[in-house]
Design a protein around this motif. Structure first.
Motif, short mmCIF file in Angstrom:
data_model
loop_
_atom_site.label_atom_id
_atom_site.label_comp_id
_atom_site.label_asym_id
_atom_site.label_seq_id
_atom_site.Cartn_x
_atom_site.Cartn_y
_atom_site.Cartn_z
N HIS A 94 35.56 43.10 60.64
CA HIS A 94 36.40 42.39 61.34
C HIS A 94 36.01 40.84 61.18
O HIS A 94 37.13 39.91 61.43
N ALA A 95 34.84 40.76 61.40
CA ALA A 95 34.28 38.91 61.33
C ALA A 95 35.09 38.43 59.05
O ALA A 95 35.08 37.34 59.83
N GLN A 96 34.79 38.95 59.09
CA GLN A 96 35.26 38.35 57.89
C GLN A 96 36.48 38.23 57.74
O GLN A 96 37.23 36.81 57.30
N ARG A 97 37.34 38.81 57.80
CA ARG A 97 38.94 38.85 57.78
C ARG A 97 39.40 38.13 58.74
O ARG A 97 40.52 37.65 58.79
N SER A 98 38.45 37.78 60.24
CA SER A 98 38.74 36.86 60.91
C SER A 98 38.41 35.10 60.56
O SER A 98 39.89 34.34 60.91
N GLU A 99 38.37 35.10 59.14
CA GLU A 99 38.19 33.81 58.32
C GLU A 99 39.06 33.93 57.84
O GLU A 99 39.13 32.56 56.31
N ILE A 100 40.02 34.31 57.15
CA ILE A 100 40.93 34.83 56.63
C ILE A 100 41.93 33.75 56.42
O ILE A 100 42.22 33.67 57.83
N ILE A 101 42.00 32.46 56.02
CA ILE A 101 43.21 31.59 55.08
C ILE A 101 44.45 31.80 54.95
O ILE A 101 45.05 33.43 54.82
N GLN A 102 45.53 31.75 56.35
CA GLN A 102 47.05 31.60 56.18
C GLN A 102 47.69 30.58 55.89
O GLN A 102 47.32 29.60 56.28
N ILE A 103 49.09 30.69 54.54
CA ILE A 103 49.31 29.64 54.00
C ILE A 103 50.33 29.71 54.90
O ILE A 103 51.70 30.55 54.53
N ALA A 104 50.98 28.45 55.95
CA ALA A 104 52.37 28.28 56.30
C ALA A 104 53.76 28.31 55.52
O ALA A 104 53.67 28.04 54.09
N SER A 105 54.60 28.90 56.08
CA SER A 105 55.51 29.50 55.03
C SER A 105 56.69 27.83 55.31
O SER A 105 57.19 27.91 53.97
N GLY A 106 56.90 26.99 56.41
CA GLY A 106 57.57 25.96 56.12
C GLY A 106 58.43 26.31 57.99
O GLY A 106 59.14 25.10 58.89
N GLY A 117 50.95 33.19 58.79
CA GLY A 117 51.63 32.80 57.13
C GLY A 117 51.19 33.64 56.15
O GLY A 117 50.90 35.34 56.53
N ILE A 118 51.42 33.87 54.81
CA ILE A 118 51.22 33.90 54.08
C ILE A 118 49.21 34.33 53.11
O ILE A 118 49.17 33.63 53.37
N GLU A 119 49.10 35.89 53.14
CA GLU A 119 48.01 36.03 53.67
C GLU A 119 47.63 35.64 52.18
O GLU A 119 47.55 35.69 51.15
N THR A 120 45.83 35.11 52.65
CA THR A 120 45.19 34.88 50.95
C THR A 120 44.13 36.29 50.94
O THR A 120 44.06 36.71 51.39
N GLY A 121 44.01 36.51 49.32
CA GLY A 121 43.24 37.21 49.19
C GLY A 121 44.12 38.55 49.00
O GLY A 121 43.03 40.22 48.41
N SER A 122 45.08 38.69 49.16
CA SER A 122 46.46 40.34 49.16
C SER A 122 47.35 39.84 48.09
O SER A 122 48.04 38.30 48.31
N ILE A 123 48.23 40.57 47.70
CA ILE A 123 50.13 40.76 47.47
C ILE A 123 51.31 40.67 47.91
O ILE A 123 50.82 41.18 48.77
N LEU A 149 43.85 22.69 56.68
CA LEU A 149 43.86 24.01 56.99
C LEU A 149 44.29 23.99 58.20
O LEU A 149 44.31 25.09 58.58
N ASP A 150 43.78 22.96 59.55
CA ASP A 150 44.44 22.74 60.74
C ASP A 150 45.70 22.25 60.50
O ASP A 150 46.81 22.55 61.55
N GLN A 151 46.64 22.22 59.29
CA GLN A 151 48.21 22.15 59.24
C GLN A 151 48.49 23.28 59.47
O GLN A 151 50.04 23.46 58.25
N PHE A 260 39.07 35.50 43.54
CA PHE A 260 39.09 34.19 44.22
C PHE A 260 39.57 33.99 45.02
O PHE A 260 39.76 33.09 45.94
N GLY A 261 40.03 34.98 46.08
CA GLY A 261 40.54 35.09 47.36
C GLY A 261 41.85 33.85 47.55
O GLY A 261 42.18 32.77 48.46
#
Length: 340
Positions: A94-106, A117-123, A149-151, A260-261
């Motif tokens: 849970h602690a690891q997943r809370s740090e997962i980066i999400q990529i904004a879609s616009g 946004g789109i989750e890193t580390g998955s398809i 990251l902050d944007q 590669f995350g």
């Protein structure tokens, strides 16, 4: 002597901190008693990181020329020491997943539905008819993944495998302008390859893995993952061969997401359902690739046309998102919120 020990400890700590930020290069196995020549054989076979070796089944490693049964056992043992592959507690995960980066879609509405946004580390699989905005969303993500990251960015490069020939660099320049990024830098940070057949598409992943081992990538796009399979394998007779090849390709993508995350985004085409239900409910479409692609993707998004430039995105399958819809619009600046 104390001073030397302290220097050594500090050096190890520095190395440890550097390594925590990414996968271990395969040469790291040499510290565990693996010969440099064997490490080179692994790299030549497309296994550029210790993670890639640890995640590979034994029979795949045995196929590498020059590696005996005993050597492979030794390599697997060394890799499993460096890469934790046992059980961990759910609280740690849970602690690891809370740090997962999400990529904004616009589009803010779309990001809200995707919980960031789109989750890193998955398809993430995006399917829909032509002109529903699949490629435009991919173009927008190629730019947003480079933001800080902050944007809502991923502070990394993008890799684009194009099977349909629909990639247009000038679209990236238009979208980069909207986010205030330097157009030339944005184009420089997108690695592009055109795939000409299904075997070539799979071979490109080996090249992609060696690039990802060198620099930080945040996003990998395959547009579309299935179009070449529709033409390379024809009829029912080749269906099982097609599905096996596709399953292997998707497995390689998942492996790269784990290793590669990166956020892996694949687009998928649809097929019209020609059965009895079409008479009552109008023409129905379903994504191609069957259960193989449905099980391989972590999140499935279905796109359909709305009024004018409006598009509707629906979460069809996700381990943590509820089934819901969001509206977005396609504009010269990429994917944006709907202007009412």
């Amino acid at each position: 002597m104390d001073h030397q020990q302290q220097c050594y400890a500090e050096q190890q700590e520095d190395e440890q901190q550097q390594l925590q930020h990414g996968p271990f290069p395969v040469e790291q196995l040499q510290a565990c008693g693996i010969a440099a020549a064997d490490a080179k054989r692994l790299r030549d076979a497309g296994l550029c990181t210790v993670e890639a070796v640890a995640y590979s089944p034994k029979k795949d490693l045995l196929q590498i020329k020059g590696l005996s049964d005993a050597k492979v056992d030794k390599i697997i043992e060394a890799a499993s020491k460096l890469v934790p592959m046992g059980f961990t507690s759910a609280s740690q995960l849970h602690a690891q997943r809370s740090e997962i980066i999400q990529i904004a879609s616009g589009s803010k509405e779309l990001d809200r539905m995707l919980e960031g946004g789109i989750e890193t580390g998955s398809i993430t699989e995006i399917y829909g008819e032509f002109r529903t905005g699949k490629t435009q969303l991919c173009h927008t993500l190629c730019v947003t993944c480079q933001l800080p990251l902050d944007q809502g960015g991923g502070e990394g490069k993008a890799l684009y495998i194009d099977a349909e020939g629909t990639f247009r660099p000038q679209r990236l320049l238009q979208i980069a302008e909207r986010f205030g990024l330097n157009g030339a830098d944005v184009l420089e940070n997108v690695a592009y390859a055109r795939a000409y057949n299904t075997d070539h598409q799979s071979r490109l992943l080996l090249e992609a893995a060696s690039m990802m081992a060198e620099t930080r990538f945040a996003l990998m796009v395959v547009d579309s993952a299935t179009s070449l399979y529709r033409t390379d394998f024809l009829g029912r007779g080749e269906l099982s061969a097609r599905q096996m090849h596709l399953a292997k390709f998707l497995r390689s993508l998942q492996k790269m997401a784990d290793e590669f995350g990166v956020a892996v985004v694949v687009t998928n085409q649809v097929v019209a359902q020609v059965d009895g239900s079409a008479i009552f409910a109008g023409p129905q479409v379903k994504p191609i690739g069957g259960n193989i692609i449905a099980h391989a993707s972590t999140t499935r998004l279905a796109l359909r046309k709305g009024r004018g430039e409006e598009r509707i995105c629906k979460v069809v399958s996700s381990p943590c998102l509820p089934e819901q819809e969001a509206r977005f619009q396609i504009s010269p600046e990429g994917v944006i919120d709907v202007k009412d």
